[in-house]
Motif scaffolding. Structure first.
Motif, PDB file in Angstrom:
ATOM      1  N   THR A 313       0.844  -1.182  -0.134  1.00 17.70           N
ATOM      2  CA  THR A 313       0.169   0.042   0.081  1.00 17.70           C
ATOM      3  C   THR A 313       0.940   1.403  -0.044  1.00 17.70           C
ATOM      4  O   THR A 313       0.581   2.250  -0.897  1.00 17.70           O
ATOM      5  CB  THR A 313      -0.874   0.196   1.301  1.00 17.70           C
ATOM      6  N   LEU A 314       1.967   1.288   0.917  1.00 19.19           N
ATOM      7  CA  LEU A 314       2.851   2.370   0.983  1.00 19.19           C
ATOM      8  C   LEU A 314       3.444   2.483  -0.474  1.00 19.19           C
ATOM      9  O   LEU A 314       3.692   3.911  -1.123  1.00 19.19           O
ATOM     10  CB  LEU A 314       3.844   2.176   1.957  1.00 19.19           C
ATOM     11  N   ALA A 315       3.893   1.571  -1.250  1.00 21.73           N
ATOM     12  CA  ALA A 315       4.618   1.612  -2.375  1.00 21.73           C
ATOM     13  C   ALA A 315       3.715   2.258  -3.317  1.00 21.73           C
ATOM     14  O   ALA A 315       4.086   3.064  -4.179  1.00 21.73           O
ATOM     15  CB  ALA A 315       5.018   0.221  -2.804  1.00 21.73           C
ATOM     16  N   ALA A 316       2.505   1.697  -3.476  1.00 25.83           N
ATOM     17  CA  ALA A 316       1.379   2.195  -4.398  1.00 25.83           C
ATOM     18  C   ALA A 316       1.212   3.769  -4.046  1.00 25.83           C
ATOM     19  O   ALA A 316       1.105   4.691  -5.078  1.00 25.83           O
ATOM     20  CB  ALA A 316       0.203   1.514  -4.282  1.00 25.83           C
ATOM     21  N   LEU A 317       1.033   4.222  -2.767  1.00 31.68           N
ATOM     22  CA  LEU A 317       0.937   5.748  -2.520  1.00 31.68           C
ATOM     23  C   LEU A 317       2.012   6.459  -2.997  1.00 31.68           C
ATOM     24  O   LEU A 317       1.855   7.776  -3.300  1.00 31.68           O
ATOM     25  CB  LEU A 317       0.685   5.846  -1.067  1.00 31.68           C
ATOM     26  N   ASN A 318       3.163   5.934  -2.863  1.00 30.35           N
ATOM     27  CA  ASN A 318       4.305   6.708  -3.180  1.00 30.35           C
ATOM     28  C   ASN A 318       4.718   6.826  -4.878  1.00 30.35           C
ATOM     29  O   ASN A 318       5.639   7.040  -5.390  1.00 30.35           O
ATOM     30  CB  ASN A 318       5.710   6.054  -2.716  1.00 30.35           C
ATOM     31  N   GLY A 319       3.565   6.036  -5.568  1.00 25.85           N
ATOM     32  CA  GLY A 319       3.839   5.859  -6.938  1.00 25.85           C
ATOM     33  C   GLY A 319       4.652   5.030  -7.625  1.00 25.85           C
ATOM     34  O   GLY A 319       5.576   5.032  -8.537  1.00 25.85           O
ATOM     35  N   GLU A 320       5.017   4.016  -6.577  1.00 22.45           N
ATOM     36  CA  GLU A 320       6.057   2.801  -6.953  1.00 22.45           C
ATOM     37  C   GLU A 320       5.332   1.748  -7.442  1.00 22.45           C
ATOM     38  O   GLU A 320       5.895   0.506  -7.832  1.00 22.45           O
ATOM     39  CB  GLU A 320       6.819   2.644  -5.954  1.00 22.45           C
ATOM     40  N   ASN A 333      -8.355   0.531   2.353  1.00 23.89           N
ATOM     41  CA  ASN A 333      -7.376   1.445   1.652  1.00 23.89           C
ATOM     42  C   ASN A 333      -7.958   2.372   0.656  1.00 23.89           C
ATOM     43  O   ASN A 333      -7.227   3.384   0.197  1.00 23.89           O
ATOM     44  CB  ASN A 333      -6.385   0.447   0.855  1.00 23.89           C
ATOM     45  N   LYS A 334      -9.435   2.204   0.327  1.00 18.11           N
ATOM     46  CA  LYS A 334      -9.827   2.955  -0.739  1.00 18.11           C
ATOM     47  C   LYS A 334      -9.765   4.513  -0.462  1.00 18.11           C
ATOM     48  O   LYS A 334      -9.275   5.312  -1.210  1.00 18.11           O
ATOM     49  CB  LYS A 334     -11.113   2.417  -0.906  1.00 18.11           C
ATOM     50  N   PRO A 335     -10.204   5.056   0.583  1.00 14.60           N
ATOM     51  CA  PRO A 335      -9.883   6.513   1.115  1.00 14.60           C
ATOM     52  C   PRO A 335      -8.667   7.009   0.922  1.00 14.60           C
ATOM     53  O   PRO A 335      -8.229   7.944   0.287  1.00 14.60           O
ATOM     54  CB  PRO A 335     -10.477   6.696   2.423  1.00 14.60           C
ATOM     55  N   LEU A 336      -7.817   6.003   1.277  1.00 16.63           N
ATOM     56  CA  LEU A 336      -6.234   6.571   1.283  1.00 16.63           C
ATOM     57  C   LEU A 336      -5.615   6.749  -0.122  1.00 16.63           C
ATOM     58  O   LEU A 336      -5.230   7.581  -0.748  1.00 16.63           O
ATOM     59  CB  LEU A 336      -5.506   5.469   1.900  1.00 16.63           C
ATOM     60  N   PHE A 337      -6.200   5.600  -0.872  1.00 17.38           N
ATOM     61  CA  PHE A 337      -5.890   5.687  -2.343  1.00 17.38           C
ATOM     62  C   PHE A 337      -6.543   6.666  -3.121  1.00 17.38           C
ATOM     63  O   PHE A 337      -6.293   7.528  -4.061  1.00 17.38           O
ATOM     64  CB  PHE A 337      -6.103   4.322  -3.006  1.00 17.38           C
ATOM     65  N   PHE A 338      -7.882   6.966  -2.756  1.00 16.23           N
ATOM     66  CA  PHE A 338      -8.576   8.056  -3.495  1.00 16.23           C
ATOM     67  C   PHE A 338      -7.872   9.490  -3.238  1.00 16.23           C
ATOM     68  O   PHE A 338      -7.704  10.223  -4.165  1.00 16.23           O
ATOM     69  CB  PHE A 338      -9.998   8.191  -2.977  1.00 16.23           C
ATOM     70  N   ASP A 339      -7.586   9.634  -1.775  1.00 16.73           N
ATOM     71  CA  ASP A 339      -6.892  11.040  -1.307  1.00 16.73           C
ATOM     72  C   ASP A 339      -5.456  11.121  -2.069  1.00 16.73           C
ATOM     73  O   ASP A 339      -5.065  12.359  -2.306  1.00 16.73           O
ATOM     74  CB  ASP A 339      -6.978  11.206   0.134  1.00 16.73           C
ATOM     75  N   GLY A 340      -4.821  10.031  -2.224  1.00 19.74           N
ATOM     76  CA  GLY A 340      -3.620  10.096  -2.733  1.00 19.74           C
ATOM     77  C   GLY A 340      -3.313  10.268  -4.243  1.00 19.74           C
ATOM     78  O   GLY A 340      -2.129   9.996  -4.610  1.00 19.74           O
ATOM     79  N   GLN A 341      -4.331  10.277  -5.093  1.00 16.50           N
ATOM     80  CA  GLN A 341      -4.183  10.175  -6.561  1.00 16.50           C
ATOM     81  C   GLN A 341      -3.251  11.339  -7.257  1.00 16.50           C
ATOM     82  O   GLN A 341      -2.544  10.884  -8.053  1.00 16.50           O
ATOM     83  CB  GLN A 341      -5.457  10.416  -7.236  1.00 16.50           C
ATOM     84  N   GLU A 342      -3.307  12.494  -6.518  1.00 12.29           N
ATOM     85  CA  GLU A 342      -2.581  13.632  -7.161  1.00 12.29           C
ATOM     86  C   GLU A 342      -1.000  13.500  -6.719  1.00 12.29           C
ATOM     87  O   GLU A 342      -0.253  13.328  -7.691  1.00 12.29           O
ATOM     88  CB  GLU A 342      -3.146  14.777  -6.818  1.00 12.29           C
ATOM     89  N   GLY A 344       0.545  10.776  -5.874  1.00 13.90           N
ATOM     90  CA  GLY A 344       1.266   9.532  -6.350  1.00 13.90           C
ATOM     91  C   GLY A 344       1.061   9.500  -8.085  1.00 13.90           C
ATOM     92  O   GLY A 344       1.627   8.469  -8.308  1.00 13.90           O
ATOM     93  N   ASP A 345       0.305  10.298  -8.572  1.00 16.21           N
ATOM     94  CA  ASP A 345       0.335  10.245 -10.185  1.00 16.21           C
ATOM     95  C   ASP A 345      -0.276   9.283 -10.590  1.00 16.21           C
ATOM     96  O   ASP A 345       0.302   8.700 -11.684  1.00 16.21           O
ATOM     97  CB  ASP A 345       1.770  10.464 -10.608  1.00 16.21           C
ATOM     98  N   TYR A 346      -1.509   8.816  -9.913  1.00 14.41           N
ATOM     99  CA  TYR A 346      -2.063   7.680 -10.506  1.00 14.41           C
ATOM    100  C   TYR A 346      -3.885   7.854 -10.534  1.00 14.41           C
ATOM    101  O   TYR A 346      -3.935   8.888 -10.103  1.00 14.41           O
ATOM    102  CB  TYR A 346      -1.962   6.400  -9.733  1.00 14.41           C
ATOM    103  N   HIS A 347      -4.507   7.161 -11.176  1.00 13.21           N
ATOM    104  CA  HIS A 347      -6.024   7.239 -10.839  1.00 13.21           C
ATOM    105  C   HIS A 347      -6.446   5.895 -10.477  1.00 13.21           C
ATOM    106  O   HIS A 347      -5.874   4.789 -10.606  1.00 13.21           O
ATOM    107  CB  HIS A 347      -6.588   7.966 -11.921  1.00 13.21           C
ATOM    108  N   LEU A 348      -8.187   5.778  -9.940  1.00 14.52           N
ATOM    109  CA  LEU A 348      -8.526   4.515  -9.485  1.00 14.52           C
ATOM    110  C   LEU A 348      -9.437   3.869 -10.887  1.00 14.52           C
ATOM    111  O   LEU A 348      -9.937   4.878 -11.428  1.00 14.52           O
ATOM    112  CB  LEU A 348      -9.337   4.737  -8.386  1.00 14.52           C
TER     113      LEU A 348
END
Length: 642
Positions: A313-320, A333-342, A344-348
């Motif tokens: 999860t941490l790796a994904a949030l860090n854009g890895e 994890n969903k709220p974490l990933f939703f908030d971390g999109q910008e 981490g340069d990713y989208h869901l």
């Protein structure tokens, strides 16, 4: 009568011609255009170390289209949950069977086989391979490889399992020529194409005869001695080690084993590996719509996490991580990933699960204790437990309101959806629960408020669970503990590792186990919770052995209603008519509804994937299943980095 097919619809009658004209046009276009290759191969071709592209591609390479023509380069980063996470490999790299499902999971389409025919009785299937397909070592992929693989899986000395049923409907292979062979069955096998298009179809396309035959005594009279010298107790174990079947971890620990995947092993998966890496296969046999050899992406980097889901999860949030759903896409994890999109340069992306249920409670119908056996087989007991569960509370607390109370049943998207089956006994009604528990004989209580079984012992159920696999299972069960205690049934949680979890099944050393509700969409292919179908039918594990003719030393004759289901399913397997199979399956489900063998909690809500913003042609929406091993059916070979 024979039917030639380029594609088989799962929802229409018979094997049929599907899109032959369009396919031929694509192939012709691909061959007519000037083909391109990855720049990394240019120098190798010029030096003569690698044959030119036209000699590496088949005569009719499979054309795979994406939203856009891609560019070569880049590394796809993802994460494995420990060194035993071979499922990630299967779901990203290894889904290359004779045929495959289309991206909508509706139609069986060509893959290594360019066409096939079936007789009207569904006892003979003739396949024609693509001319010129090569293994990753540059040698031809032929009918002999298929015949060898079937021979291995039929060998009683080889410790493996596959779609090949050596007990109830054995298969033989007749090789016509290098590209043509026939599967012949003793009885009709109407579901063969669905089975070959599923993840199980990779078994018979995974063993290269030229390499693997050196470990088999039929082809090497010294195989047993050489195996012993290498430290193995039998030739079969060495063969398994070097050419491991299916998706066992050791299969991906041997970079010398030729494959037909888009990428080949560079750094193998070993017990102490920190990562597993793959590089592109110069002999891969698929091209894009302009004739460029696939894949576009140069390499795969599978980080082997020993820190579990949290580390990934941490790796994904860090854009890895560039694309992944497996393991990390938890509800928490969903709220974490939703908030971390910008950041981490990713989208869901959207992921529609095939599973019907968030948790399936399976009581052991063959319990060694005759009192528990009788209690667990008592429908009133199961209905009582079900009415004691406040499913809406679980949905609200564990899944933040996502989902709805639901039994183990086909999902609403399935043609087999039955609202009565899905909703029966889901009403939270403690008084009604008590009525059913008392009807099951649990009328007396001890001083702790726990109901007593017929032998005077408390009604206590130990539930095996793997929290490392699904952390939310513990949360669900802890709520259920309180709810069931309120009606006098005690639940104890036994959090164990996956190896022990599986070992307890044949030894019959368990009260109950939990899993997710597979079979919500793949109803015909995986009815494990609707009838005693396979080893995953934990509630009736010994009945399933009786049905499949396996493990006769522990097989147990099922109740008559289960035998009725088994007879219906035998008819399903024998039918070549999808409409007839559907009618028969509805009869199986009608018995399921009447008998209510397992208990579900809530409908599995949609999930999500992590997609790096510069990764193109990746799916914004996809199904998630094991038999339909996404993301592989979404053709990662045409994904590319911008």
């Amino acid at each position: 009568m024979r039917h030639t097919s380029f594609g088989q619809s799962r929802g229409q009658g018979g094997l049929r011609l599907a899109g032959a004209v369009a396919m031929a046009a694509l192939l012709a276009a691909g061959q007519a255009l000037a083909a391109g290759q990855a720049p990394m191969f240019d120098a190798l071709v010029e030096s003569g170390e690698l044959p030119p592209l036209e000699e590496r591609l088949p005569a009719n390479p499979l054309v795979v289209e994406g939203d856009a023509i891609g560019t070569y380069g880049g590394t796809w980063r993802m994460g494995m949950n420990g060194g035993g996470d071979n499922g990630l490999i299967v779901k990203t790299v290894a889904y290359e069977g004779l045929v495959r499902f289309d991206r909508d999971w509706q139609t069986v389409v060509p893959n290594l086989a360019e066409s096939w025919e079936a007789n009207a009785e569904a006892t003979e299937y003739t396949f024609k391979l693509r001319e010129g397909v090569k293994w990753s070592d540059g040698t031809p992929f032929t009918s002999a490889d298929i015949a060898f693989a079937v021979e291995i899986y039929k060998d009683p000395d080889y410790p493996a399992a596959s779609w090949i049923d050596n007990v109830n409907n054995p298969v033989t292979v007749e090789v016509i020529d290098e590209l043509t062979f026939i599967f012949k069955f003793d009885k009709p096998n109407g579901m063969l194409m669905d089975e070959l298009a599923s993840v199980n179809g990779i078994h018979i396309t995974s063993l290269q005869k030229a390499y693997c035959s050196q470990f088999h005594p039929t082809y090497n009279e010294n195989a047993a001695a050489e195996a012993e010298a290498a430290g193995f107790t039998s030739w079969a174990l060495q063969l398994q080690d070097r050419c491991a079947w299916g998706w066992e971890t050791i299969r991906f620990a041997n970079p010398d084993l030729p494959t037909i995947y888009g990428w080949v092993i560079e750094t193998p998966l070993t017990a102490n590996a920190a990562r597993m890496t793959w590089k592109r296969n110069p002999y891969y046999w698929k091209v894009d719509a302009e004739g460029n050899q696939l894949p576009y992406i140069d390499a795969l980097d599978m980080r082997v996490s020993q820190g579990g889901v949290e580390e990934l999860t941490l790796a994904a949030l860090n854009g890895e991580i560039d694309f992944q759903e497996r393991h990390i896409a938890t509800n928490v994890n969903k709220p974490l990933f939703f908030d971390g999109q910008e950041a981490g340069d990713y989208h869901l992306g959207e992921v529609v699960p095939s599973a019907s249920n968030t948790l399936v409670l399976q009581l052991n119908f063959s319990h060694e204790d005759p009192v528990k056996r009788a209690l667990f087989q008592n429908k009133d007991f199961r209905v009582g437990l079900s009415h004691a569960i406040d499913r809406q509370e679980i949905v609200d607390v564990v899944f933040t309101g996502q989902g709805e109370p639901f039994q183990v049943a086909p999902r609403p998207q399935s043609p087999f959806y039955d609202e009565e089956l899905a909703k029966q006994y889901t009403e939270f009604d403690p008084e009604l629960a008590i009525q059913h528990l008392e009807a099951a004989g649990l009328t007396e209580m001890n001083g702790d408020g726990i109901r007593l079984m017929s032998d005077g012992q408390p009604a206590q159920i130990t539930v095996d669970v793997i929290s490392a696999l699904r952390p939310e299972w513990i949360d669900i069960l802890e709520i259920m503990q309180l709810q069931l205690a309120a009606v006098g049934v005690e639940i104890e949680l036994n959090n164990i590792d996956r190896t022990l979890f599986y070992e307890k099944r044949p030894s019959n050393d368990f009260d109950a186990q939990v899993w997710a509700g597979d079979g919500g969409l793949e109803v015909l292919q995986d009815p494990r919770y609707y009838m005693p179908f396979n080893d995953e039918s934990v509630w009736a594990y010994r009945w399933a052995q009786w049905f499949n003719g396996t493990r006769p030393e522990i097989a147990e004759e099922p109740a008559q209603w289960a035998q009725d289901q088994m007879e219906l399913y035998r008819q399903i397997r024998s039918s070549s008519d999808p409409d007839e199979r559907a009618t028969l399956m509805k009869q199986v489900l009608a018995i399921t509804k009447e008998q209510f063998p397992v208990i579900g909690v809530s409908l599995m809500p949609n999930s999500y994937s992590i997609i790096r913003n510069n990764l193109k042609n990746a799916p914004e929406s996809m199904f998630n299943a094991w038999l339909f091993p996404t993301p592989s059916p979404m053709d990662p070979v045409v994904w590319y980095f911008e």
